[in-house]
Write an enzyme that holds these catalytic residues in place. Structure first.
Site, PDB file in Angstrom:
ATOM      1  N   ASN A   9       0.839  -1.224  -0.013  1.00  0.00           N
ATOM      2  CA  ASN A   9      -0.112   0.019  -0.086  1.00  0.00           C
ATOM      3  C   ASN A   9       0.739   1.192  -0.014  1.00  0.00           C
ATOM      4  O   ASN A   9       1.565   1.385   0.996  1.00  0.00           O
ATOM      5  CB  ASN A   9      -0.777  -0.210   1.202  1.00  0.00           C
ATOM      6  CG  ASN A   9      -1.951   1.213   1.212  1.00  0.00           C
ATOM      7  OD1 ASN A   9      -1.305   2.227   1.077  1.00  0.00           O
ATOM      8  ND2 ASN A   9      -2.975   0.848   1.774  1.00  0.00           N
ATOM      9  N   ALA A  10       0.859   1.982  -1.154  1.00  0.00           N
ATOM     10  CA  ALA A  10       1.874   3.099  -1.254  1.00  0.00           C
ATOM     11  C   ALA A  10       1.328   4.131  -0.272  1.00  0.00           C
ATOM     12  O   ALA A  10       2.422   4.996   0.108  1.00  0.00           O
ATOM     13  CB  ALA A  10       1.721   3.693  -2.739  1.00  0.00           C
ATOM     14  N   GLY A  11       0.256   4.585   0.020  1.00  0.00           N
ATOM     15  CA  GLY A  11      -0.180   5.598   0.963  1.00  0.00           C
ATOM     16  C   GLY A  11       0.449   5.174   2.369  1.00  0.00           C
ATOM     17  O   GLY A  11       1.043   5.977   2.791  1.00  0.00           O
ATOM     18  N   LYS A  12       0.221   3.953   2.895  1.00  0.00           N
ATOM     19  CA  LYS A  12       0.765   3.347   4.163  1.00  0.00           C
ATOM     20  C   LYS A  12       2.095   3.729   4.120  1.00  0.00           C
ATOM     21  O   LYS A  12       2.830   4.059   5.124  1.00  0.00           O
ATOM     22  CB  LYS A  12       0.257   1.944   4.107  1.00  0.00           C
ATOM     23  CG  LYS A  12       0.176   1.551   5.487  1.00  0.00           C
ATOM     24  CD  LYS A  12       0.074   0.205   5.383  1.00  0.00           C
ATOM     25  CE  LYS A  12      -1.147  -0.372   5.807  1.00  0.00           C
ATOM     26  NZ  LYS A  12      -1.365  -1.969   5.927  1.00  0.00           N
ATOM     27  N   ASP A  71      -1.125  -3.391   9.937  1.00  0.00           N
ATOM     28  CA  ASP A  71      -2.561  -4.137   9.758  1.00  0.00           C
ATOM     29  C   ASP A  71      -3.450  -2.900  10.188  1.00  0.00           C
ATOM     30  O   ASP A  71      -3.283  -2.715  11.431  1.00  0.00           O
ATOM     31  CB  ASP A  71      -3.155  -5.353  10.009  1.00  0.00           C
ATOM     32  CG  ASP A  71      -4.283  -5.821   9.185  1.00  0.00           C
ATOM     33  OD1 ASP A  71      -3.944  -6.018   8.076  1.00  0.00           O
ATOM     34  OD2 ASP A  71      -5.276  -5.883   9.792  1.00  0.00           O
ATOM     35  N   TYR A 156      -9.947   5.824   2.904  1.00  0.00           N
ATOM     36  CA  TYR A 156     -11.200   6.501   3.685  1.00  0.00           C
ATOM     37  C   TYR A 156     -10.812   7.745   4.238  1.00  0.00           C
ATOM     38  O   TYR A 156     -11.821   8.529   4.829  1.00  0.00           O
ATOM     39  CB  TYR A 156     -11.501   5.265   4.891  1.00  0.00           C
ATOM     40  CG  TYR A 156     -11.930   4.127   4.515  1.00  0.00           C
ATOM     41  CD1 TYR A 156     -13.283   3.775   3.879  1.00  0.00           C
ATOM     42  CD2 TYR A 156     -11.155   2.897   4.699  1.00  0.00           C
ATOM     43  CE1 TYR A 156     -13.825   2.619   3.607  1.00  0.00           C
ATOM     44  CE2 TYR A 156     -11.476   1.655   4.346  1.00  0.00           C
ATOM     45  CZ  TYR A 156     -12.915   1.672   3.572  1.00  0.00           C
ATOM     46  OH  TYR A 156     -13.334   0.325   3.406  1.00  0.00           O
ATOM     47  N   ASP A 157      -9.726   8.348   3.778  1.00  0.00           N
ATOM     48  CA  ASP A 157      -9.421   9.749   4.568  1.00  0.00           C
ATOM     49  C   ASP A 157     -10.387  10.875   4.144  1.00  0.00           C
ATOM     50  O   ASP A 157     -10.479  11.604   5.076  1.00  0.00           O
ATOM     51  CB  ASP A 157      -7.855  10.149   4.067  1.00  0.00           C
ATOM     52  CG  ASP A 157      -7.003   9.584   5.060  1.00  0.00           C
ATOM     53  OD1 ASP A 157      -7.111   8.774   6.057  1.00  0.00           O
ATOM     54  OD2 ASP A 157      -5.491   9.629   4.456  1.00  0.00           O
ATOM     55  N   LYS A 177      -1.248  15.074   9.416  1.00  0.00           N
ATOM     56  CA  LYS A 177      -1.834  13.621   9.714  1.00  0.00           C
ATOM     57  C   LYS A 177      -0.882  12.706  10.254  1.00  0.00           C
ATOM     58  O   LYS A 177      -1.383  12.179  11.338  1.00  0.00           O
ATOM     59  CB  LYS A 177      -2.453  13.062   8.186  1.00  0.00           C
ATOM     60  CG  LYS A 177      -3.127  11.658   8.486  1.00  0.00           C
ATOM     61  CD  LYS A 177      -3.343  10.941   7.459  1.00  0.00           C
ATOM     62  CE  LYS A 177      -3.756   9.466   7.600  1.00  0.00           C
ATOM     63  NZ  LYS A 177      -3.696   8.584   6.550  1.00  0.00           N
TER      64      LYS A 177
HETATM   65  P1  ITT Z   1      -0.968  -4.185   2.845  1.00  0.00           P
HETATM   66  O1  ITT Z   1      -1.637  -5.255   3.480  1.00  0.00           O
HETATM   67  O2  ITT Z   1      -0.109  -4.367   2.026  1.00  0.00           O
HETATM   68  O3  ITT Z   1      -0.087  -3.333   3.827  1.00  0.00           O
HETATM   69  P2  ITT Z   1      -3.596  -3.066   2.418  1.00  0.00           P
HETATM   70  O4  ITT Z   1      -4.263  -1.786   1.793  1.00  0.00           O
HETATM   71  O5  ITT Z   1      -4.150  -4.348   2.115  1.00  0.00           O
HETATM   72  O6  ITT Z   1      -2.127  -3.022   2.448  1.00  0.00           O
HETATM   73  P3  ITT Z   1      -4.774  -3.470   5.193  1.00  0.00           P
HETATM   74  O7  ITT Z   1      -4.961  -4.764   4.965  1.00  0.00           O
HETATM   75  O8  ITT Z   1      -3.959  -3.034   6.440  1.00  0.00           O
HETATM   76  O9  ITT Z   1      -3.572  -2.828   3.983  1.00  0.00           O
HETATM   77  O10 ITT Z   1      -5.904  -2.615   5.051  1.00  0.00           O
HETATM   78  C1  ITT Z   1      -5.985  -1.611   5.707  1.00  0.00           C
HETATM   79  C2  ITT Z   1      -7.132  -0.588   5.016  1.00  0.00           C
HETATM   80  O11 ITT Z   1      -7.689   0.221   5.940  1.00  0.00           O
HETATM   81  C3  ITT Z   1      -6.622   0.277   3.879  1.00  0.00           C
HETATM   82  O12 ITT Z   1      -6.700  -0.305   2.891  1.00  0.00           O
HETATM   83  C4  ITT Z   1      -7.621   1.558   3.891  1.00  0.00           C
HETATM   84  O13 ITT Z   1      -8.542   1.202   3.466  1.00  0.00           O
HETATM   85  C5  ITT Z   1      -7.737   1.515   5.384  1.00  0.00           C
HETATM   86  N1  ITT Z   1      -6.753   2.405   6.323  1.00  0.00           N
HETATM   87  C6  ITT Z   1      -5.964   2.208   7.135  1.00  0.00           C
HETATM   88  N2  ITT Z   1      -5.330   3.228   7.496  1.00  0.00           N
HETATM   89  C7  ITT Z   1      -5.688   4.116   6.698  1.00  0.00           C
HETATM   90  C8  ITT Z   1      -5.525   5.592   6.667  1.00  0.00           C
HETATM   91  O14 ITT Z   1      -4.735   6.176   7.543  1.00  0.00           O
HETATM   92  N3  ITT Z   1      -6.243   6.150   5.800  1.00  0.00           N
HETATM   93  C9  ITT Z   1      -7.250   5.971   5.161  1.00  0.00           C
HETATM   94  N4  ITT Z   1      -7.611   4.366   5.048  1.00  0.00           N
HETATM   95  C10 ITT Z   1      -6.771   3.616   5.963  1.00  0.00           C
END
Ligand code: ITT
Length: 209
Positions: A9-12, A71, A156-157, A177
């Site tokens: 997840n690039a944002g994460k 997660d 969801y931001d 943030k």
């Molecule tokens: P990885 O498992 O590869 O890290 P993922 O997107 O599948 O990526 P998750 O399983 O942890 O990650 O899912 C987390 C989801 O929760 C993510 O896709 C977002 O939809 C939401 N989420 C978590 N943190 C967020 C944030 O700071 N802002 C917005 N949405 C967020």
């Protein structure tokens, strides 16, 4: 310290890099990282699955590197905590993020419930070189905005209202943030736990500054 992150997840990744970078960590991705099925049913369980999978993949490549799994998810009170641990898959795998956000607003409207309380949750699982594991989980409360606002952040931001500023996470700057988010809180908890463990061992900490 260099830490490999188990995320696609690039944002994460961007947020984790900024948050931990301020404490002297360099976060890297590993080209050979193959995602595992997120089957644990809990944030902590899934974060551990991700970190352990990456750590095993690093070791197979001869790298005794630190691994970090994140997660996270959004829990909406009037939806009984959904989408929660299934946030990334809410509405199905092929759904776009604008559609997913619309779906969440429609589900919420459908409950007839006027309560809009929500929280973002983040579990981090860290494995140090050598293999010691440290797990933390933190959350941040907010409310779901009546409609999406802002263009920053991800997922969801635009729907998550950070009440102290009256702005959604997508309206805050990345710096703002990263000062207040669930991810920032979990990172703070992880760094504190690593410092405590190092102090108990009488060793220098992985936690940096
Ligand atoms: P990885 O498992 O590869 O890290 P993922 O997107 O599948 O990526 P998750 O399983 O942890 O990650 O899912 C987390 C989801 O929760 C993510 O896709 C977002 O939809 C939401 N989420 C978590 N943190 C967020 C944030 O700071 N802002 C917005 N949405 C967020």
């Amino acid at each position: 310290m260099t830490v490999y992150v188990a995320t696609k997840n690039a944002g994460k990744l961007l947020e984790l890099r900024a948050i931990f970078g301020a404490h002297g960590w360099t976060l890297e991705t590993f080209a050979g990282y193959a995602e595992v099925e997120e089957s644990a049913g809990s944030y902590a369980g899934n974060a551990a699955l991700k970190a352990r999978a990456l750590r095993a993949q690093l070791l197979r490549d001869g790298i005794d590197g630190a691994a970090l799994g994140d997660d996270s998810g959004l829990e909406v009170e009037a939806l009984g905590g959904r989408p929660g641990v299934y946030s990334a898959r809410f509405g199905g795998a092929g759904v776009t993020w604008p559609e997913r956000r619309r779906l969440l607003l429609a589900d919420l409207a459908g409950t007839g419930d006027t309560a809009r309380g929500a929280r973002f949750v983040c579990a981090l699982h860290f494995i140090a070189p050598g293999g010691r594991e440290t797990a933390v989980e933190s959350f941040l409360e907010g409310t779901i905005a009546p409609e999406e606002r802002g263009v920053g952040g991800f997922s969801y931001d635009p729907l998550f209202l950070f009440e102290p500023r009256g702005l959604t996470f997508a309206e805050l700057s990345a710096e703002e943030k990263n000062e207040v988010s669930h991810r920032a809180r979990a990172a703070g908890a992880l760094l504190a736990a690593l410092r405590d463990a190092a102090a108990a061992d009488g060793k220098p900490s992985h936690a940096g500054t």
